[in-house]
Write a protein that holds these residues in place. Structure first.
Motif, PDB file in Angstrom:
ATOM      1  N   LEU A 845       0.964  -1.202   0.074  1.00 43.96           N
ATOM      2  CA  LEU A 845       0.031   0.038  -0.125  1.00 43.96           C
ATOM      3  C   LEU A 845       0.871   1.221   0.036  1.00 43.96           C
ATOM      4  N   TYR A 849       1.088  11.561   1.239  1.00 42.27           N
ATOM      5  CA  TYR A 849       0.674  12.832   2.071  1.00 42.27           C
ATOM      6  C   TYR A 849       1.260  14.002   1.495  1.00 42.27           C
ATOM      7  N   MET A 855      -2.365   9.654   8.519  1.00 46.98           N
ATOM      8  CA  MET A 855      -2.948   8.610   8.586  1.00 46.98           C
ATOM      9  C   MET A 855      -3.658   8.394   9.920  1.00 46.98           C
ATOM     10  N   HIS A 858      -4.941   3.284  13.652  1.00 50.41           N
ATOM     11  CA  HIS A 858      -5.685   2.235  12.770  1.00 50.41           C
ATOM     12  C   HIS A 858      -4.622   1.013  13.276  1.00 50.41           C
ATOM     13  N   ASP A 860      -3.448  -2.781  11.408  1.00 46.28           N
ATOM     14  CA  ASP A 860      -3.663  -3.310  10.039  1.00 46.28           C
ATOM     15  C   ASP A 860      -4.420  -4.994  10.171  1.00 46.28           C
ATOM     16  N   HIS A 922      -1.619   2.382  15.280  1.00 46.18           N
ATOM     17  CA  HIS A 922      -0.718   3.308  15.081  1.00 46.18           C
ATOM     18  C   HIS A 922      -1.009   4.191  14.142  1.00 46.18           C
ATOM     19  N   VAL A 924       0.431   7.921  11.614  1.00 44.33           N
ATOM     20  CA  VAL A 924       1.654   8.495  11.107  1.00 44.33           C
ATOM     21  C   VAL A 924       1.329   9.987  10.979  1.00 44.33           C
ATOM     22  N   ARG A 930       5.076  13.771   1.872  1.00 46.75           N
ATOM     23  CA  ARG A 930       5.632  12.466   2.204  1.00 46.75           C
ATOM     24  C   ARG A 930       5.255  11.340   1.407  1.00 46.75           C
ATOM     25  N   ALA A 932       5.077   6.772   1.374  1.00 47.41           N
ATOM     26  CA  ALA A 932       5.381   5.559   1.870  1.00 47.41           C
ATOM     27  C   ALA A 932       4.958   4.400   1.460  1.00 47.41           C
ATOM     28  N   THR A 934       3.956   0.671   2.273  1.00 49.51           N
ATOM     29  CA  THR A 934       4.039  -0.370   3.332  1.00 49.51           C
ATOM     30  C   THR A 934       3.691  -1.820   2.793  1.00 49.51           C
ATOM     31  N   ARG A 936       3.000  -5.985   2.812  1.00 50.20           N
ATOM     32  CA  ARG A 936       2.509  -6.975   3.729  1.00 50.20           C
ATOM     33  C   ARG A 936       2.306  -8.306   2.989  1.00 50.20           C
TER      34      ARG A 936
HETATM   35  O1  LIG Z   1       4.093   4.987   7.021  1.00 54.87           O
HETATM   36  C1  LIG Z   1       3.030   5.207   6.871  1.00 54.87           C
HETATM   37  O2  LIG Z   1       2.788   6.233   6.389  1.00 54.87           O
HETATM   38  C2  LIG Z   1       1.908   4.470   7.640  1.00 54.87           C
HETATM   39  C3  LIG Z   1       1.491   3.414   6.735  1.00 54.87           C
HETATM   40  C4  LIG Z   1       0.536   2.574   7.366  1.00 54.87           C
HETATM   41  O3  LIG Z   1       0.579   3.004   8.868  1.00 54.87           O
HETATM   42  C5  LIG Z   1      -0.072   1.444   6.873  1.00 54.87           C
HETATM   43  O4  LIG Z   1      -0.121   1.364   5.603  1.00 54.87           O
HETATM   44  O5  LIG Z   1      -0.880   1.006   7.533  1.00 54.87           O
END
Ligand SMILES: O=C(O)CCC(=O)C(=O)O
Length: 943
Positions: A845, A849, A855, A858, A860, A922, A924, A930, A932, A934, A936
């Protein structure tokens, strides 16, 4: 009340809100000074186009509701009857009501314009006196006559007949008291509130589907209420959507997670209602048996619903609708006008939206997600009118005067840890934040913007007929402010102090847009012409821009409207016809008739002088008001299109829709699809990575902050980088208590991040050329009406990820954007380098941002999720906070962050162990732009 002497009595028409709205625009040319002539035109049109009669019928209903005392339903028996009859009936009925009602709602006298020959009719039998005034026949009852006895008007002669050859049967003149005219109308000589007078045999016209009430479906739950408790019971082991009004706390709604509220089934193509959708029951054997709803008689009512002890998130199951819908200025629904039928919108408003988020993100005058009052620097910028209008709220003078109570403290309900906490209504005070801000606007003469939604019952048009949920009315000024008592069932006194505000349409704007819905200025002669013109009319941006020029020096408070109180000496406006009272809550004569010390009666009518448009004082010169949202340059000179301003929404100049920026590469109107490509520069990481992370929070950020002593910090380890001989990285590990898992932060120095720089730039390039579709997706569970989009953009590759966008947001890895594959490869490499074990991921994912996006908390908890989740950070630094999930926090304990780490450009954050997701959540919070990725592992076919 003055008796009209002729149907063309223009001054009377203009005084009267409904007819004024009807003819205001038309009255500009000479022929339009005579509404009869105008109605004649409408009639001719309707004879040609009988199906339009319904629009006129709607007008009639509105016209028949003087001072919200009566609801009339006037219906045709069939759709094919000539609509001219309705138009004529309308005129007559209107006069009857206007002239004939006394203050008790009894019909005392009846004025029939144009019927000077009625003395020939059989009224003498009824002991009714008649006199002729010009061409009007006035019929009066004797004072001792029973007001309930019927008045019958029958005639074989009508001057109107000769004016309108099409109407030949005088029996179409509706009489009084249960006389069913050929139009199907029924009226009564006793008009009280609330009374629905309906033609029981009225049928909807063919080709129109009957209205289908919400099908309650099987109700496996029942609420039994005794004075002390309400018990929610079930006879079934399955739960379907359930909705019921619940005393004292609005509407209780239970529905399975992810299930939308049921609505009326849409009509099928042939106009017939479709069968209600079957609601698939959700098996929940026994888990909600014995559930109790127990009102506590104390001021703060606690209702506990042990609905699903083991359920993950009770908020999903329990929605008390006032939570999100009842704005600050709300009160229990008490206004009978709320149930009035409304006219369909023929034209979209100049500024409208389908969700509150769209308004808040693109309209600077209203940024409040929950309340009804949007305050800024001590004054109010926007005021939102919704359901729950209070007694005596009103929409007068075509909406140029709107009276509403504002300022919160209505009864409310919220869900906290599965418990419903309701709060009783309380007295408002002048120093309450919303009230004091509104009073500040009043004192300064500062305009504010009024908005409505489809639930605002006093607006005569049905916003939903054009898919509109919220609409901007325009700039208004508060011309009167006062306090009064309003009845309240949830307050021990039985009444609460409420501040009322009279808002007046600001001069300098064009005419309100809703007046042009059916009528239009110009030369169009018929209703149809008017409607067509409206449809063709392009949107005029300048029409709602206010000219901030001082225009009037007239006093704000006309002398004859304000009177000093004999006790406190403070002036109060003469708001109501029935009596004057001091309207200052601190005075012991507040809301009392001074001569009797009785409270004002509950049935009150506005003093007509009070409901008039006045010349307010000048707009403060410092006020600069522009209603239309400013449109940003889609290709700014500095090339930065990820700033906060660019994360905001857009106002479509073609259709007026406000929308969120939900698409990375362009603005796009969700209504008419008009798009504007956004052209920005690729932002190099070097310019972002040094942004101070503490800028996004008040306290100085440490690189790592542990706030739970049970979390163990392992000594940081160095590791070698495979591709950069001689270079090392560092790994910080945090062990969560009770073997719940580990969190690793893997960092590298600047040299090895060159690879990350390239990935970051590839992401931006592919997002802007559309190879990688960054979108904001609707959140699955939230408490607002309409959709709520995530506060970040995302794209999913590999296995589907239901949590964000599901299959709509997923492309398989073999078609994934190259940047995503590069990010995944880098994450896998870092894990092997730092943790010493290889790990493969089948889903990524990617989240982007813009400035101030983030975010929210939440976990996962995707079905089939593997135990390792790892994310690569790119661009500006971010704070990542962890906290325990609600269900693992003891009732009496505050939920706080247990661990915070700073994530910098090139860092990889690994959550190892399923316990990290099961027991923690968590969030962010980036400091600026930015991206990111992620990664999984999700069991294929998990959905
Ligand atoms: O590093 C991030 O932006 C958070 C990503 C995250 O928490 C997620 O994809 O569940």
């Amino acid at each position: 009340m003055r008796i009209p002497t002729s149907l063309g009595d223009k001054s009377l028409l203009e005084d009267e809100p409904f007819l004024s709205a009807f003819s205001a625009r038309r009255a500009r040319t000479e022929s339009e000074h005579n509404p009869v002539a105008f109605l004649g035109k409408v009639t001719r049109l309707l004879q040609k186009e009988p199906e339009n009669y319904r629009a006129v019928e709607e007008w009639l209903k509105l016209g028949f509701c003087p001072q919200d005392t009566v609801i009339f339903r006037l219906r045709h028996k069939t759709a094919n009857e000539p609509a001219c009859i309705i138009v004529e009936s309308f005129v007559k009925f209107y006069w009857y009501l206007f002239c004939g009602l006394d203050s008790m709602g009894f019909l005392r006298q009846l004025s029939l314009p144009g019927y000077q020959n009625l003395s020939r009719l059989g009224f003498d039998d009824l002991g009714i006196k008649m006199e002729s005034i010009e061409d009007t026949c006035l019929i009066k009852r004797e004072p001792n006559d029973d007001p309930m006895s019927p008045l019958t008007v029958l005639s074989d002669d009508s001057p109107l007949t000769s004016r309108r050859p099409s109407i030949t049967d005088i029996s179409t003149i509706p009489a009084i008291e249960n006389l069913t005219s050929s139009t199907g109308a029924i009226v009564s000589s006793r008009l009280t509130s609330p009374q629905v007078l309906d033609a029981t045999d009225a049928r909807p016209p063919e080709n129109e589907s009957p209205s289908v009430p919400d099908d309650p479906g099987p109700l496996p739950l029942a609420i039994h209420t005794t004075p002390n408790e309400s018990v929610l019971e079930t006879e079934s082991d399955s739960l379907v959507d359930y909705r019921t009004p619940l005393k004292g706390c609005g509407v209780l709604e239970l529905r399975p997670p992810g299930r939308r509220r049921r609505s009326s089934p849409p009509p099928t193509d042939n106009g017939k209602a479709s069968t209600p959708p079957s609601v698939e029951p959700l098996a929940l054997s026994g888990s909600y048996s014995g559930t109790q709803i127990k009102p506590d008689p104390s001021a703060e009512e606690t209702i506990s619903l042990d609905l699903m002890k083991a359920a993950d998130d009770l908020d999903n199951w329990l929605v008390l609708s006032p939570i999100e819908t009842k704005p600050d200025n709300a009160a229990p629904e008490s206004n009978t006008q709320n149930s009035l039928p409304k006219l369909p919108l023929k034209r979209l408003p100049p500024i409208w939206a389908q969700s509150r988020q769209e308004v808040c993100e693109s309209f600077e005058w209203f940024r409040s997600y929950q309340g009804g009052v949007y305050r800024n620097h001590g004054t109010v910028k926007g005021y939102f009118l919704s359901a729950f209008s209070a007694q005596r709220d009103c929409f007068a003078c075509d909406g140029k005067i709107i009276i509403s109570h504002g300022g919160g403290k209505a009864e409310s309900a919220r869900v906290d840890r599965g418990k419903v906490i309701t709060k009783n209504a309380e007295d408002q005070r002048a120093d309450d934040s919303s009230v004091s801000s509104l009073l500040e606007n009043y004192q300064r003469g500062q305009p504010l913007v009024l908005l409505i939604d489809d639930k605002y019952g006093l607006f005569p048009f049905d916003l939903t007929s054009r898919g509109v949920y919220m609409a901007v009315l325009g700039f208004y000024r508060i011309i009167h402010a006062w306090a009064e008592y309003q009845p309240s069932s949830s307050n021990a006194k039985g009444q609460v102090v409420r501040y009322k505000f009279a808002f007046q349409w600001c001069e300098g704007q064009d005419e309100p847009w809703w007046l042009e819905q059916y009528m239009n200025a110009g030369d169009s002669l018929t209703l149809n012409d008017a409607i067509e013109t409206l449809a063709k009319d392009s949107f005029k941006p300048e029409q709602t821009i206010i000219a901030p020029v001082p225009i009037s020096t007239s006093p704000l408070k006309p002398e004859n409207l304000y009177f000093p109180c004999s006790a406190c000496g403070k002036p109060s406006p003469h708001v109501y016809q029935q009596a004057m009272a001091c309207l200052h809550p601190a005075c012991h004569l507040f809301w009392m008739i001074p001569s009797t010390s009785d409270f004002l009666p509950s049935e009150l009518d506005y003093n007509p002088d009070f409901l008039t448009v006045i010349d307010p004082r000048p707009i403060p010169p410092s006020f600069r008001g522009e209603l239309l949202p400013r449109l940003l340059d889609p290709a700014p000179a500095n090339g930065v299109t990820t700033s906060y301003a660019y994360s905001r929404g857009w106002h479509c100049r073609k259709c007026g829709r406000l929308s969120c920026r939900s698409t990375w590469e362009h603005y796009q109107c969700p209504h008419c699809n008009d798009t504007r490509k956004i052209v920005g520069n690729i932002r190099p990481a070097i310019n972002l990575m040094s942004i101070d992370v503490s800028a996004s929070r008040k306290d100085k950020a440490k690189e790592i902050q542990i706030d739970d002593p049970a979390i163990k910090r392992v000594e940081p380890r160095m590791f070698n980088l495979f591709d950069c001989p001689g270079k090392v990285g560092h790994c910080h590990t945090f062990e969560l208590p009770d073997g719940k898992g580990k969190i690793h932060r893997i960092t590298t120095n600047r040299g090895p991040t060159v690879e990350v720089d390239r990935i970051f730039e590839a992401y931006q390039q592919q997002a802007s050329d559309g190879t990688l579709l960054f979108r904001r997706w609707p959140l699955r569970s939230h408490k607002l009406r309409g959709t709520l989009l995530t506060n970040y953009f995302s794209q999913n590759s590999g296995e589907t990820y239901q949590y964000v966008g599901g299959t709509d947001n997923t492309v398989p890895f073999d078609r994934a954007p190259p940047a995503v594959i590069q990010a995944r490869n880098l994450i896998e490499k870092r894990i092997e380098e730092a943790l010493g074990f290889p790990h493969k991921f089948n889903e990524v994912l990617s989240a982007a941002y813009m400035e101030q996006q983030k975010m929210a908390f939440h976990s996962d908890s995707e079905k089939g999720l593997g135990p390792v989740v790892a994310g690569l950070s790119m661009g500006s630094p971010a704070l990542m906070h962890f906290r325990r999930r609600l269900k693992y926090v003891p009732d009496d304990e505050q939920r706080t962050n247990v661990l915070t780490v700073v994530l910098r450009h090139g860092d990889v954050l690994v959550m190892e162990g399923s316990g990290v997701q099961d027991f923690y959540e968590h969030t962010v919070v980036p400091s600026n732009f930015r991206i990111a990725a992620t990664a999984r592992w999700i069991a294929p076919g998990h959905a």
